[in-house]
Scaffold this motif. Structure first.
Motif, PDB file in Angstrom:
ATOM      1  N   UNK A 412      20.027  14.532  47.798  1.00  0.00           N
ATOM      2  CA  UNK A 412      18.954  14.517  48.801  1.00  0.00           C
ATOM      3  C   UNK A 412      18.950  15.803  49.634  1.00  0.00           C
ATOM      4  N   UNK A 413      17.822  16.128  50.248  1.00  0.00           N
ATOM      5  CA  UNK A 413      17.688  17.435  50.909  1.00  0.00           C
ATOM      6  C   UNK A 413      18.747  17.724  51.964  1.00  0.00           C
ATOM      7  N   UNK A 414      19.163  16.692  52.709  1.00  0.00           N
ATOM      8  CA  UNK A 414      20.214  16.916  53.690  1.00  0.00           C
ATOM      9  C   UNK A 414      21.514  17.356  53.033  1.00  0.00           C
ATOM     10  N   UNK A 415      21.877  16.722  51.935  1.00  0.00           N
ATOM     11  CA  UNK A 415      23.089  17.100  51.207  1.00  0.00           C
ATOM     12  C   UNK A 415      22.985  18.522  50.657  1.00  0.00           C
ATOM     13  N   UNK A 416      21.766  18.917  50.295  1.00  0.00           N
ATOM     14  CA  UNK A 416      21.571  20.217  49.647  1.00  0.00           C
ATOM     15  C   UNK A 416      21.487  21.380  50.624  1.00  0.00           C
ATOM     16  N   UNK A 417      21.173  21.110  51.907  1.00  0.00           N
ATOM     17  CA  UNK A 417      20.919  22.229  52.823  1.00  0.00           C
ATOM     18  C   UNK A 417      21.704  22.207  54.135  1.00  0.00           C
ATOM     19  N   UNK A 418      22.249  21.063  54.548  1.00  0.00           N
ATOM     20  CA  UNK A 418      22.864  20.964  55.871  1.00  0.00           C
ATOM     21  C   UNK A 418      24.126  21.802  56.023  1.00  0.00           C
ATOM     22  N   UNK A 419      24.731  22.240  54.930  1.00  0.00           N
ATOM     23  CA  UNK A 419      25.926  23.075  55.037  1.00  0.00           C
ATOM     24  C   UNK A 419      25.628  24.395  55.741  1.00  0.00           C
ATOM     25  N   UNK A 420      24.342  24.826  55.714  1.00  0.00           N
ATOM     26  CA  UNK A 420      23.991  26.074  56.396  1.00  0.00           C
ATOM     27  C   UNK A 420      24.257  25.982  57.894  1.00  0.00           C
ATOM     28  N   UNK A 421      24.156  24.776  58.437  1.00  0.00           N
ATOM     29  CA  UNK A 421      24.390  24.591  59.868  1.00  0.00           C
ATOM     30  C   UNK A 421      25.872  24.522  60.217  1.00  0.00           C
ATOM     31  N   UNK A 422      26.722  24.612  59.204  1.00  0.00           N
ATOM     32  CA  UNK A 422      28.171  24.563  59.451  1.00  0.00           C
ATOM     33  C   UNK A 422      28.800  25.942  59.325  1.00  0.00           C
ATOM     34  N   UNK A 423      27.956  26.988  59.378  1.00  0.00           N
ATOM     35  CA  UNK A 423      28.446  28.371  59.312  1.00  0.00           C
ATOM     36  C   UNK A 423      27.922  29.094  60.547  1.00  0.00           C
ATOM     37  N   UNK A 424      28.434  28.753  61.724  1.00  0.00           N
ATOM     38  CA  UNK A 424      27.881  29.315  62.970  1.00  0.00           C
ATOM     39  C   UNK A 424      28.073  30.823  63.101  1.00  0.00           C
ATOM     40  N   UNK A 425      29.065  31.382  62.453  1.00  0.00           N
ATOM     41  CA  UNK A 425      29.321  32.814  62.585  1.00  0.00           C
ATOM     42  C   UNK A 425      28.340  33.686  61.831  1.00  0.00           C
ATOM     43  N   UNK A 426      27.499  33.094  61.010  1.00  0.00           N
ATOM     44  CA  UNK A 426      26.541  33.859  60.210  1.00  0.00           C
ATOM     45  C   UNK A 426      25.216  33.949  60.961  1.00  0.00           C
TER      46      UNK A 426
END
Length: 471
Positions: A412-426
């Motif tokens: 599902x879209x959350x599984x596919x994209x939410x990891x981007x929000x776990x890279x705050x240093x980028x």
């Protein structure tokens, strides 16, 4: 080696074979009836001229008053007879042709279900020289076509190990190439029965450790060819593994992106994660024991324990049963009505879909436990040998993109994209988060999605590429 999904149901296949014989008899009988009727019509058509020839002398005799129009009447009867034969013949033959077309369509449908799918391969032709690496479970194939490149970086598309041939990733790779990412390579996953148990003097293991080690070899080789790191593209399943490789070897990636990948499996409810967590880690051990097999001695992977890809595909069928039933009904209708183009597209898809690859047992266990049950990469980290890859250690020098589909039941879209929000240093301008209205297959095969979303992905990658100096 790869096998037909239908071999999982020998009883059903046998029943369909008998049905096929019955339909074949109907088709042949109809053909015989049309030929017999056609011959009868020819004989009847030949009777009118013959009758006219016989009656000609009579027509020349003097006729009493009132019978002088005999010749005209006989000519009218002849024309009426011919017209009646034409109408009767057309009506009867058209009815038989329609019946035969429908039976031929049903016969073609059953042949499609019972006959082994043709061998699958890339549609893009390549020579042996284009195989840059032939690793235990991977092939790295160069599909670059231009001799002069403005871009220094390779774009390497990692195909999924998901029970099918890797050419699911081909449309994405070719589209990105067309957008200007001219140095392109694809990573093909081999069927588990092709993966040797022993490599040199060492036992080769095909869990996450073995995959990451081969991913590293791929990325190192591409960097050595150009002097620059590659753009990394994961189609579905390779996402967590490819990101883990990049985290451990950050110098090997220029950008990283994934489409329909189960990256952060706790971000949104999904069938696989819900099932996996409800059943627990031991479930996959049971399934591998129940539906596993050992590669026979006549195959390259002799002795390796593998998980039956047909059972995995059966799960996919159950998940999308409504859609598959609609697809099969449409295919049958197209075959019966003679819509060959539509039928051919549907058949090509299911010939690929039903051409099943098997999984190394270690790989399927790691995927189930580390990705779907524990979500290791987003939590405590995935153990790769003696090292650990964590999302918090993602290299902030590497821009990242992700594509999810609102109708995707696999990731599902959350599984596919939410990891981007776990890279705050980028930095935010180094992230591209895309969600489209598509199912899982549409993320890789839909022309609309390619044009509307992969155009933006290609532009993002080009913006972050090493370009050849024009000086």
């Amino acid at each position: 080696m790869p096998s037909s999904f239908m071999t999982l149901f020998p009883g059903l296949k046998t029943h369909l074979e008998f049905t096929k014989m019955s339909l074949q008899s109907c088709v042949e009988l109809t053909d015989y009836s049309m030929n017999l009727f056609s011959s009868s019509m020819k004989m009847m058509r030949g009777f009118n001229p013959m009758a006219g020839a016989v009656g000609f002398p009579v027509q020349q005799m003097p006729m009493p008053d009132g019978m002088s129009n005999m010749v005209h009447y006989m000519e009218m009867i002849r024309h009426f007879s011919d017209d009646l034969l034409d109408v009767s013949s057309q009506t009867f033959v058209d009815t038989l042709k329609l019946y035969q077309q429908e039976r031929n369509g049903e016969l073609a449908f059953i042949r499609f279900l019972t006959e082994d799918p043709p061998d699958q391969d890339w549609t893009e032709e390549y020579e042996a020289a284009h195989i840059l690496l032939d690793l235990p479970s991977l092939r790295l194939v160069d599909i670059s076509r231009e001799k002069e490149h403005d871009i220094q970086n390779y774009t390497v598309v990692f195909a999924p190990r998901a029970g099918h041939h890797s050419n699911i990733a081909e449309r994405v790779a070719l589209f990105l190439r067309k957008q200007g990412l001219t140095r392109v390579a694809v990573v093909e996953q081999k069927c588990a029965e092709e993966v040797p148990l022993q490599v040199g003097d060492n036992r080769h293991r095909e869990g996450f450790d073995g995959q990451v080690d081969q991913y590293r070899e791929v990325l190192t080789h591409l960097k050595e060819r150009t002097g620059y790191p590659a753009h990394l593209v994961a189609v579905c399943q390779p996402g967590p593994l490819l990101m883990s490789t990049l985290i451990l070897y950050p110098e090997l990636g220029k950008t990283f992106g994934s489409a329909g990948s189960p990256m952060h499996t706790e971000a949104q409810s999904g069938f696989f994660t819900d099932f996996s967590r409800a059943m627990g880690e031991k479930m996959i051990d049971f399934l591998v024991d129940a539906f596993g097999q050992v590669v026979p001695d006549d195959q390259p992977g002799a002795g390796r324990k593998v998980y039956d890809g047909r059972v995995h595909l059966l799960g996919f069928y159950f998940m999308g049963m409504d859609q598959h039933l609609r697809n099969f009904k449409k295919l049958l209708r197209d075959l019966k009505t003679g819509d060959e183009e539509s039928a051919r597209r549907q058949q090509a898809f299911y010939q690929w879909y039903n051409y099943v690859h098997h999984f190394p047992a270690g790989f399927i266990k790691d995927t189930y436990k580390k990705v779907f049950v524990r979500n290791d990469l987003m939590n405590d980290g995935i153990e790769i040998g003696e090292r650990v890859a964590r999302i918090g250690d993602y290299p902030t020098s590497v821009p990242i993109w992700a594509l999810g589909g609102t109708k995707d039941e696999i990731a599902p879209p959350g599984q596919a994209t939410e990891h981007l929000n776990m890279i705050p240093g980028l930095a935010e301008d180094k992230k591209l988060n895309l969600i489209c209205e598509a199912g899982h297959m549409g993320l890789f095969r839909s022309r609309k999605i390619l044009e509307q979303f992969y155009t933006r992905i290609a532009a993002f990658m080009l913006e972050n590429s090493d370009m050849k100096s024009k000086a």
